[in-house]
Design an enzyme around this catalytic site. Sequence first.
Site, short mmCIF file in Angstrom:
data_model
loop_
_atom_site.label_atom_id
_atom_site.label_comp_id
_atom_site.label_asym_id
_atom_site.label_seq_id
_atom_site.Cartn_x
_atom_site.Cartn_y
_atom_site.Cartn_z
N ARG A 100 -6.99 12.16 -4.79
CA ARG A 100 -8.23 11.42 -4.53
C ARG A 100 -9.42 12.32 -4.18
O ARG A 100 -10.56 11.89 -4.22
CB ARG A 100 -8.00 10.39 -3.44
N ASP A 145 -6.86 -2.47 -7.00
CA ASP A 145 -7.33 -3.11 -5.78
C ASP A 145 -7.63 -4.56 -6.13
O ASP A 145 -7.75 -4.90 -7.32
CB ASP A 145 -8.59 -2.41 -5.24
N TYR A 202 -14.92 -12.26 0.30
CA TYR A 202 -15.53 -10.95 0.05
C TYR A 202 -16.86 -11.10 -0.68
O TYR A 202 -17.85 -10.46 -0.35
CB TYR A 202 -14.61 -10.08 -0.80
N ARG A 209 0.83 -1.22 0.00
CA ARG A 209 0.00 0.00 0.00
C ARG A 209 0.86 1.26 0.00
O ARG A 209 0.46 2.27 0.58
CB ARG A 209 -0.93 0.03 1.21
N ARG A 217 -3.10 6.68 1.46
CA ARG A 217 -3.56 7.88 2.15
C ARG A 217 -2.55 8.56 3.06
O ARG A 217 -2.75 9.70 3.44
CB ARG A 217 -4.81 7.53 2.99
O1 CP3 Z 1 0.04 -1.61 -2.47
C1 CP3 Z 1 -0.30 -0.67 -3.21
O2 CP3 Z 1 0.13 0.48 -3.09
C2 CP3 Z 1 -1.23 -0.96 -4.39
C3 CP3 Z 1 -2.60 -0.70 -4.15
C4 CP3 Z 1 -3.49 -1.65 -3.38
C5 CP3 Z 1 -4.73 -1.21 -2.86
N1 CP3 Z 1 -5.41 -2.28 -2.36
C6 CP3 Z 1 -5.20 0.18 -2.88
C7 CP3 Z 1 -6.24 0.60 -1.92
C8 CP3 Z 1 -3.41 -3.01 -3.12
C9 CP3 Z 1 -2.28 -3.96 -3.42
C10 CP3 Z 1 -4.63 -3.39 -2.49
C11 CP3 Z 1 -4.93 -4.78 -2.12
C12 CP3 Z 1 -6.10 -5.04 -1.26
N2 CP3 Z 1 -7.32 -4.44 -1.28
C13 CP3 Z 1 -6.15 -6.07 -0.31
C14 CP3 Z 1 -5.04 -7.04 -0.03
C15 CP3 Z 1 -4.00 -6.43 0.82
C16 CP3 Z 1 -4.44 -6.16 2.22
O3 CP3 Z 1 -4.39 -5.00 2.63
O4 CP3 Z 1 -4.83 -7.12 2.91
C17 CP3 Z 1 -7.42 -6.05 0.29
C18 CP3 Z 1 -7.92 -6.96 1.39
C19 CP3 Z 1 -8.15 -5.02 -0.35
C20 CP3 Z 1 -9.56 -4.63 -0.10
C21 CP3 Z 1 -9.67 -3.25 0.37
N3 CP3 Z 1 -9.47 -2.13 -0.43
C22 CP3 Z 1 -10.05 -2.81 1.67
C23 CP3 Z 1 -10.40 -3.71 2.84
C24 CP3 Z 1 -10.06 -1.43 1.63
C25 CP3 Z 1 -10.54 -0.49 2.72
C26 CP3 Z 1 -9.56 -0.39 3.81
C27 CP3 Z 1 -8.76 0.85 3.63
O5 CP3 Z 1 -7.54 0.77 3.82
O6 CP3 Z 1 -9.36 1.87 3.31
C28 CP3 Z 1 -9.65 -1.00 0.34
C29 CP3 Z 1 -9.48 0.36 -0.13
C30 CP3 Z 1 -8.12 0.71 -0.71
N4 CP3 Z 1 -7.40 -0.07 -1.58
C31 CP3 Z 1 -7.42 1.91 -0.50
C32 CP3 Z 1 -6.25 1.86 -1.26
C33 CP3 Z 1 -5.19 2.93 -1.40
C34 CP3 Z 1 -7.93 3.06 0.34
C35 CP3 Z 1 -8.87 3.83 -0.49
C36 CP3 Z 1 -8.89 5.28 -0.10
O7 CP3 Z 1 -8.11 6.04 -0.66
O8 CP3 Z 1 -9.71 5.64 0.78
#
Ligand code: CP3
Length: 356
Positions: A43, A79, A157, A30, A34
Site C-alpha cells: 500500500r 471496499d 454514508y 478485514r 494493515r
Molecule cells: O475483509 C477484507 O479483508 C476485505 C476488504 C474490506 C475492506 N473494507 C478493506 C478496507 C471489506 C470487506 C471492507 C468493508 C467495509 N468498508 C465496511 C464494512 C465492514 C466494517 O468494517 O464495518 C465499511 C463500513 C467500510 C468503509 C471503510 N473503509 C471505512 C470506515 C474505512 C476506514 C477505517 C479503516 O479501517 O481505515 C475503510 C478503509 C479500508 N477498507 C481499509 C481496508 C483494508 C483500510 C485502508 C488502509 O489501508 O488504510
Amino acid sequence: MISSAAPRPPRFLRACRREPVDATPIWLMRQAGRYMPEYRALRQNYSMLDAIRTPELAAEITLQPIEAFDLDAAIIFSDILPPLIGMGLPLAFVKGVGPRIERPLRTTRDIDLLATPPAETIMPGTLEAIRLVKATLEPRGIPLIGFAGAPFTLASYAIEGGGSKTYARAKTLMYTEPAAWKRLMTRLVTVIGDFLARQAEAGADVLQVFDSWAGALGRGDYERYVRPFNRMLFDRLRRVGKPVIHFSTGTSAYLDAVAASGGDVVGVDWRLPLDEAWAKIGPDRAVMGNLDPVALLGPWRELKAHTDDVLDRAAGRPGHVFNLGHGILPETPVENVRRLVDYVHERTSVKSLSEV
Ligand code: CP3
C-alpha cells in the site's frame, strides 16, 4: 473401505449450509489489511482506490492472508463504498481519517440524480480480480467471498458523507422524506443486487452483505425503514443460488428482526454470548462471528478464554463459522492471528469425519 469419488466441499461451504464439518471453519473480517506487513508494504506504492481498481493488485492483497495463515476462506479485496462512485458520488479514502464522500446527498433532487449502472461498468476491476483469484484458489479448495454494503449502511454514508455518531441527517431524511428514502434505498438495492450477482458469476462462492451501521437504529425504525429493502435484496440473492452471509453490528436488541430480513448465515458481534444470539436468530440458520477483535490484542490466556467461550457456546452444532464480531484491528499482532486460526482448527478437529 469405500472412498467417495467426489471430494468433500470445503468446510466453510458446508458450515454455511449447516452440514457437519471436520473442523470449525475460520476466516477474519478485514483479514487483508494493515496488521500485515506485506499489506502495508504494497500500500506504500498505491492508493486504496488504485489497489481496489487494479485486478492484479486486488488479487495479490486478497491472497496475502491466505499465504500467511491456514484460513478457510478468502474475501476479495475491495471496499463497500466504491460502487457509490459509479452512482454519481465521488469519494476519497483520506489517510488517517477514513472514506469521505465529496458531495453528500443533501436534497431529494440529489437522490433523483443517482444512476444505477450495471456492475460491469462501475466495478470491472473487482469482477476481474475475482476471476484472477479464483484461478489460484480453486485448485487449493479455498472458497472466495464476494461482498457489498447493505442499503442502509451505504445510504447513511451517502447522506452523512463519512462516519457519524448520531446519523442525524440520514435519519432525518428517512423521517421527513419517506418517498425519497424509498427511492434511494431501492436504487441501492438495484446496484448492490446486480453487483453481488455478477460477483457470483465471476466466481465468488459465498456473498456477504455488510450492514455495519444497522445498529444505529431502534427496532421500530429498522423494521419500518430498513427491513423491507434488505428483504428485497436477499430475495433477489436467493435466485443467485450461493450462500449469503448477513452481517451487522450493534443489533443484539433486534437480532431476530435482522435475521428475519434474510441470509443463510447471520453475523453476530461480541455483545451477546453466541448461544443467546443463535437462539434469537433461530436454529434454521448458520451463524458467524462473535469474538471481540480486541481480544486479539491481549495475552494468549485471554484470547484463548474468549475463543473457548465462543466454541463452548457453539457446542459443535453444525452451522458455525468462526470469525470476529467486526473487522480485525490494525494493531493486531500477526502471531496472535496464526495462533487463533490454528487453535480453532485443533480444538474442533473431528479426525474420524474426514475418514468416513
Ligand atoms: O475483509 C477484507 O479483508 C476485505 C476488504 C474490506 C475492506 N473494507 C478493506 C478496507 C471489506 C470487506 C471492507 C468493508 C467495509 N468498508 C465496511 C464494512 C465492514 C466494517 O468494517 O464495518 C465499511 C463500513 C467500510 C468503509 C471503510 N473503509 C471505512 C470506515 C474505512 C476506514 C477505517 C479503516 O479501517 O481505515 C475503510 C478503509 C479500508 N477498507 C481499509 C481496508 C483494508 C483500510 C485502508 C488502509 O489501508 O488504510
